[in-house]
Design a protein around this motif. Structure first.
Motif, PDB file in Angstrom:
ATOM      1  N   SER A   1       1.710   4.875  -1.217  1.00  0.00           N
ATOM      2  CA  SER A   1       2.671   5.969  -1.072  1.00  0.00           C
ATOM      3  C   SER A   1       3.718   5.820  -2.170  1.00  0.00           C
ATOM      4  CB  SER A   1       3.363   5.924   0.295  1.00  0.00           C
ATOM      5  OG  SER A   1       4.411   4.974   0.282  1.00  0.00           O
ATOM      6  N   TYR A   2       4.616   6.789  -2.241  1.00  0.00           N
ATOM      7  CA  TYR A   2       5.666   6.714  -3.253  1.00  0.00           C
ATOM      8  C   TYR A   2       6.664   5.593  -2.955  1.00  0.00           C
ATOM      9  CZ  TYR A   2       3.962  11.229  -4.938  1.00  0.00           C
ATOM     10  OH  TYR A   2       3.187  12.243  -5.442  1.00  0.00           O
ATOM     11  N   MET A   3       6.502   4.911  -1.841  1.00  0.00           N
ATOM     12  CA  MET A   3       7.343   3.754  -1.572  1.00  0.00           C
ATOM     13  C   MET A   3       6.929   2.566  -2.442  1.00  0.00           C
ATOM     14  SD  MET A   3       9.622   4.644   0.612  1.00  0.00           S
ATOM     15  CE  MET A   3      10.281   3.185   1.428  1.00  0.00           C
ATOM     16  N   ASP A   4       5.661   2.551  -2.867  1.00  0.00           N
ATOM     17  CA  ASP A   4       5.195   1.431  -3.679  1.00  0.00           C
ATOM     18  C   ASP A   4       4.530   1.844  -4.984  1.00  0.00           C
ATOM     19  OD1 ASP A   4       5.801  -1.121  -2.280  1.00  0.00           O
ATOM     20  OD2 ASP A   4       4.769  -0.098  -0.637  1.00  0.00           O
ATOM     21  N   TYR A   5       4.099   3.103  -5.068  1.00  0.00           N
ATOM     22  CA  TYR A   5       3.538   3.614  -6.321  1.00  0.00           C
ATOM     23  C   TYR A   5       4.671   4.306  -7.059  1.00  0.00           C
ATOM     24  CZ  TYR A   5       0.306   5.706  -9.634  1.00  0.00           C
ATOM     25  OH  TYR A   5      -0.357   6.046 -10.785  1.00  0.00           O
ATOM     26  N   ALA A   6       5.057   3.741  -8.192  1.00  0.00           N
ATOM     27  CA  ALA A   6       6.290   4.205  -8.859  1.00  0.00           C
ATOM     28  C   ALA A   6       6.012   5.392  -9.769  1.00  0.00           C
ATOM     29  CB  ALA A   6       6.902   3.061  -9.650  1.00  0.00           C
TER      30      ALA A   6
END
Lengths: 162, 791, 262
Positions: B709-714
């Motif tokens: 998710s965008y929490m870990d994929y920058a």
């Protein structure tokens, strides 16, 4: 089901919603205002940004019931009633601040609010303020330029052939 | 004086108004009467055997219309692969079946197992949770090299092993390249990883299947870059629906970057299901689901060797690459590390000998396919990193080493040792332009300024070549393509003079509705607003191969030019009749037909009206009406190239890298709309910076996606990227298409990663950290700090 | 997400009563809870919204004490404490993004105690007091490990009370994707000593760096931290950085915090 009423783009709407109905679902599905988009599920992309009682919020991270009685503005409510684009919208077209258009509603809502709060932002302030709005197409260059132009500050003109 | 309309003008985009006011029509904005909702139960393990899948209780849940499993799809085909690669021994690649829903086994996290169709999405999700599923988890194969070990667990039981193919190119050069490297004056070697990326267009995928019982016809609304290709693949290979009974519509599409080229299982599922439940079936992908179901990109591990003689002239390049295919072969996956990668390994250089070896590997990960650039960024990254390292080893200026080895402007057309023939180019010009733009001569002063602030400054150069508009069809057919790569256009002139152009190219951000209209209007000499561009519906354009590989203007644009030429030719016949002059004397200028050397003329509109109200018309010689179709199959690729230069500042203490400037000097050939072209470069560069600095797709050893998710994929945000300086004034027009255009969509993503990494390495060397020869992307603060400190 | 009933009490008493029900959960700004519910990783029969309770809104400044209502948004905090407690204002002004800051609340953040959240470091470094509907809890007693606090079931943070330090600084090194802290260090200098709290790095969530506090209490300068070495044993290693890197960053950010404290 709970009955809620809110003003959206100056018109009053009522509808029945579940507790779990998100504001964005109410806008898109109940009111058919599909300009507000959903691009993620972790409250980061900002495509769903709307104004609630004058503040920019992510409509995918707010329940519709929480907006009961609120005054909501979506991207459909930004241009003048005769269709004339707002200064920010016009600048996005003039400076090519959009490509696929999917993040654009969120960008317009965020940029509009930025300029209300900070009418002459620096480029750095613009970039920081866009932290919660992801665009995959433009590389942000022309979005930043459009917002600077909309604020009345000088920017370089768009590319032209010799 | 800048043009204000037609070819070369920065016409404002007509599509913008609907997007700016929230009245675009994306697939998820479509809601059909009686619509139902699909939800896919997906595998949570990377590799497993389905011991039990019981849908009985779930099927009885409120609102559920039907739960589909593989048992319902026995008559359907698998998701097809559109390219068959032949390995270096002459054997076809290993090609596993890619079922729509898992058949007994799951092979990656996210592999669909069942599809629930219900009255509401939440009901479908509730039912999916109630499905009884017993999966026996098997060992997952994640690391590519380990996957090729003897005895490694197989991703597909029915294949010999996990090797899809072992490809060599140019195979006949293998020994000569080995010899050249053995005898070289100097060999520079580099091992690097091209990090796996998730394309992440901002619009997640959506598919709506709609079956009309009355007409026995299907319509699929889908977020696709190429609706005709989806119609062909899904109709012919998966569901056995003849094309005349299947319409595919891709309306406004919110970006693609490659990930929306492919035919996906979900499209076939909703189309199939719509007939079974006899209601429209809508599936909207969540972002989390997209991370485990959209095809990923890149994921190569490479060793490259560059051999040089005593004059620093390149004598040979040898590479060995492991390319991840993921668990199944996505539509174009096999072609990416081969024909779109090996053919570019000569770069801009006169290297006489090149040998590229690629081992494509199956793993228990999401399938990997084209992502903006597709094979060419991987090639460029290797070459431009190794050239940079070579310059450092030799103690020469990296710009000079490049310049010395460039193909010279007078040497075009240039036959490379890797099959392709570059038609035109002037690499010296673009490099010089780029260096001038960054004030290369005064860079040392800026290094000193940074040093005074406690920062390390570095500059990185990359010069790229790409091959766009993949063609011609007969050649790609020999190379294994299972489709042609032409494009079509129909130009329909209405009686009152307005035009509708139906194109097989698809616009999902590229602005075709504007730039294509500029071309046609310019050819006729009429106002752009008299031309409407229609795309995205198989019921309109005759056939289309879609938009990818920077092909739209070069191939789709050329088809449109050919069709418009036919229109003009016929219109001239009509004009010659009306003007009572010979056809050869008729001239078309500024929307009027005139007789050469006279003041007799007639307007475009009058000719169009005559074609449709043929009272005074040469009916014996000419059909009424004014509508023409053309198919265009290019004779060669196009070869854009450019110099990309990045300037960075490194904070030694934290490892944080700031990009201070990014410059792109491109040769795109002729340019239709400079504003749009520059926007394409901006976006491509931002994606390249994302790959170089931020984005990474990480699986753990069990095949769980850690960056889901965008929490870990920058994703790159506005503050992560600088303003860009872009230029496209160096023009060597393409010699083999009518517009002289080369394509600009992917360049930014191709040229930028090596420029960024070269800049970071340069900064570290200038700062005395001369032991750092390479840092794999993304060049994160943690990695830079670790490299500096030998961690 | 699973369905639930959403109630909107207007007083703390009503909220507390509502939370007595079986399977009830408080909802503040929802910026963490709602995404979690979408994944169906959280869910209750009843959500009790706290944002409509007037007494939990707003910032009161009295002498050198700042009292922030539990349902006050980050945006409001950032604006209201800018002059009095600039480091806290800067911290609140960099949480998430502007839209998130218009919804997310201090009470929600502190109650959730995400190991990478910013607010816990300010609360701990300031020696703030967490005020609930039933008691007052010292920061040192409040945070009890990753996502764990001293709060009882159904207990609501009605306010957080900060003593204003002589000078302070919050240094945030962002995790590039989430924009939470990869490491965040809050340094607060009081007349009776220095407190240093670290977020983003500890396996047990926010923690105080005692050695740095001692060194800085004796000598408030970056040089005082230079000699220290923070062991990396109890620190997080993930794909964005190793424990060793985090240990290094904590030291770097502590020094920067000392230099930039206002």
């Amino acid at each position: 089901m709970t009955k809620i009423t809110m003003t959206v783009n100056g018109k009053s709407y009522s509808g029945e919603v579940e507790g779990r109905t998100l504001l964005v679902n109410f806008l898109r599905e109940t009111l058919s205002l599909t300009g507000t988009h959903v691009g993620c599920d972790t409250s980061q992309c900002g495509a769903c940004t709307v104004h609630v009682n004058g503040q920019n919020v992510k409509s995918c991270t707010m329940f519709a019931i929480e907006a009961d009685g609120a005054d909501v503005t979506t991207v459909e409510g930004i241009a003048a009633p005769d269709g004339t684009l707002s200064t920010v919208q016009q600048a996005f077209q003039d400076y090519h601040g959009l490509q696929c258009g999917f993040c654009t509603p969120g960008m317009i809502m965020t940029a509009t609010k930025l300029l209300e709060n900070n009418p002459k932002p620096t480029e750095h302030e613009v970039r920081e303020y866009l932290e919660g709005n992801i665009c995959r197409c433009t590389g942000y260059h022309n979005i930043v330029k459009a917002i600077m132009a909309a604020s009345g500050q000088e920017v370089t003109p768009v590319a032209a052939a010799e | 004086m800048p043009k204000d309309s037609g070819i070369g003008a920065s016409s404002k985009r007509r599509e913008d108004v609907r997007f700016l006011t929230g009245v675009g029509n994306y697939t998820d904005d479509i809601n059909m009467h009686g619509q139902t909702y699909a939800y896919f139960l997906r595998s949570e393990v990377a590799h497993g055997k389905i011991n039990n899948l019981d849908i009985a209780d779930a099927s009885a849940m409120p609102g559920v219309l039907k739960i589909f499993t593989a048992d319902d799809l026995t008559a359907a085909g698998g998701v097809p692969c559109g390219w068959q690669v032949t390995d270096r021994f002459g054997n076809p690649m290993q090609e596993p079946k890619h079922p729509i829903l898992a058949e007994g086994k799951v092979r990656h996290v996210g592999d669909p197992i069942a599809c629930v169709v219900a009255e509401t999405l939440e009901q479908a999700r509730d039912a999916a949770e109630a499905i009884e599923l017993d999966i026996e988890e098997l060992e997952a194969v994640i690391d590519m090299k380990a996957a090729l070990n003897d005895g490694a667990t197989k991703v597909h039981d029915d294949l010999d092993n996990n090797l899809c193919y072992d490809w060599g190119f140019v195979e006949e050069n293998r020994d000569a390249v080995d010899e050249a490297i053995k005898n070289a004056h100097h060999v520079t070697t580099l091992e690097l990883t091209n990090n796996r990326l998730v394309p992440n267009p901002m619009e997640p995928r959506v598919a709506i299947g709609d079956y009309s019982r009355g007409k026995d016809e299907y319509t699929l609304y889908t977020t696709s870059q190429n609706p005709h290709v989806i119609r062909l693949l899904m109709g012919a290979f998966v569901l056995s629906i003849p094309e005349h009974k299947l319409r595919v519509v891709a309306p406004d599409v919110g970006g693609g970057f490659g990930s929306k080229i492919y035919h996906y299982a979900e499209e076939a599922m909703v189309t199939f299901a719509s007939k079974v439940v006899n209601r429209p079936v809508k599936w909207t992908c969540s972002r989390s689901e997209a991370f485990v179901s959209d095809a990923h990109g890149r994921d190569h591990v490479t060793k490259i060797e560059l051999a040089m003689d005593e004059n620093h002239m390149f004598t040979a390049v040898r590479t060995e690459t492991y390319a991840n295919m993921g668990a199944y072969l996505s539509t174009f996956a096999p072609s990416i590390p081969t024909w779109l990668h090996g053919t570019l390994m000569a770069g801009n250089y006169k290297t006489p000998l090149v040998y590229v070896n690629v081992k494509a590997v199956f793993t228990n990960t999401v399938p990997v396919d084209a992502y903006r650039g597709a094979g060419r960024p991987e090639a460029t990254y290797q070459l431009e990193r190794v050239v940079d390292k070579a310059a450092r080893e030799l103690g020469v200026d990296p710009a000079e080493l490049r310049r010395k080895n460039f193909i010279k402007p007078e040497e075009f057309p240039y036959q490379t040792p890797v099959a392709v023939v570059y038609d035109t180019g002037n690499y010296h010009a673009t490099l010089d332009k780029g260096l001038e733009m960054v004030d290369y001569a005064n860079f040392d002063k800026r290094v000193a300024e940074s040093k005074a602030r406690g920062k390390l400054r570095g500059l990185g150069i990359a010069h790229f070549i790409e091959a766009c508009g993949i063609a011609p069809s007969n050649l790609v057919g020999q190379l294994g393509a299972r489709a042609g790569l032409y494009e079509s256009a129909t130009v329909r002139v209405n009686a009152t003079g307005g035009l509708v152009v139906m194109t097989g190219s698809h616009s999902h951000g590229q602005g075709h509705e504007t730039s294509f209209a500029q071309v046609v209007a310019d050819m006729i000499g009429i106002d752009e607003n008299m031309v409407e561009i229609v795309h995205g519906d198989t019921n309109n354009a005759p056939m289309g191969m879609g938009t990818y590989g920077s092909r739209s203007i070069a191939v789709g644009g050329s088809a449109m030019v050919r069709a418009t030429e036919k229109i003009i030719a016929k219109a001239k016949k009509v004009a010659s009749h009306l003007l009572e002059a010979s056809e050869g004397d008729i001239e078309l200028k500024d929307g009027a037909f005139s007789v050469a050397g006279t003041d007799k003329s007639i307007t475009w509109g009058e000719v169009c009206l005559a074609a449709y109200v043929p009272h005074n018309y040469p009916l014996e010689d000419l059909e009424p009406g004014l509508e023409e179709t053309a198919f265009y199959d290019p004779s060669n690729f196009t070869y854009p190239s450019g110099a990309y230069i990045c300037e960075v500042e490194v904070d030694e203490e934290t490892g944080k890298v700031d990009i201070l400037g990014f410059t792109a000097a491109d040769d795109f050939g002729n340019v239709i709309n400079p504003m749009i072209v520059e926007g394409q470069v901006h976006g491509g560069v931002a994606q390249g910076i994302g790959q170089a600095m931020l984005e990474n797709t990480v699986y753990d050893e069990n095949g769980q996606l850690l960056t889901g998710s965008y929490m870990d994929y920058a994703m790159p945000r506005a503050a992560d990227v600088p303003n860009f300086s872009v230029d496209h004034s160096c023009v060597t027009p393409c010699t083999h298409n009518p517009l002289g255009v080369k394509g600009c969509g992917e360049a930014g993503a191709i040229g930028s990663p090596p420029a960024v990494v070269n800049a970071v390495i340069d900064a570290l060397h200038r700062g005395g950290h001369t032991h750092v020869e390479h840092i794999d992307m993304p060049v994160s603060p943690a990695r830079v700090w670790a490299a500096i400190n030998n961690k | 997400m699973h369905n639930f009933e959403l109630v909107k009490p207007t007083t703390v008493e009503e909220a507390v009563a509502a939370l007595q029900g079986d399977d009830a959960q408080p909802l503040s700004g929802g910026q963490t809870l709602i995404p979690t519910m979408k994944q169906r990783l959280a869910g209750s029969e009843q959500l009790v919204s706290l944002t409509g309770i007037a007494s939990m809104q707003g910032v009161t400044i009295s002498g050198s004490t700042i009292t922030i209502g539990g349902a006050t948004t980050h945006a409001t905090v950032s604006a209201e404490v800018a002059a009095t407690y600039p480091a806290l204002s800067a911290l609140a002004g960099r949480i998430g993004d502007p839209a998130v800051r218009n919804r997310g609340t201090i009470g929600g953040s502190v109650a959730n105690n995400d190991p990478a959240a910013c607010y816990p470091s300010a609360v701990l470094a300031s020696g703030a007091t967490v005020v609930t509907n039933s008691r007052e809890i010292a920061a040192d007693d409040f945070f009890q490990g990753m996502f764990a606090t001293d709060l009882e079931e159904g207990e609501i943070i009605t306010a957080v009370r900060f003593p204003v330090p002589e000078k302070a600084s919050y240094q945030k090194f962002e995790q590039p994707a989430s924009r939470f802290s990869l490491v965040g260090v809050f340094v607060a200098k009081f007349a009776d000593g220095v407190r240093v709290a670290v977020t983003g790095a500890g396996e047990d969530g926010v923690f105080r760096w005692a050695e740095a506090e001692a060194a800085l209490s004796a000598n408030f300068s970056a040089a005082a931290v230079e000699a220290l070495d923070l062991p990396s044993e109890a620190l997080i290693t993930d794909l964005h950085g190793t424990a060793e890197y985090r240990a290094h960053l904590i030291k770097v950010l502590t020094k920067r915090g000392v230099n930039e404290a206002v």
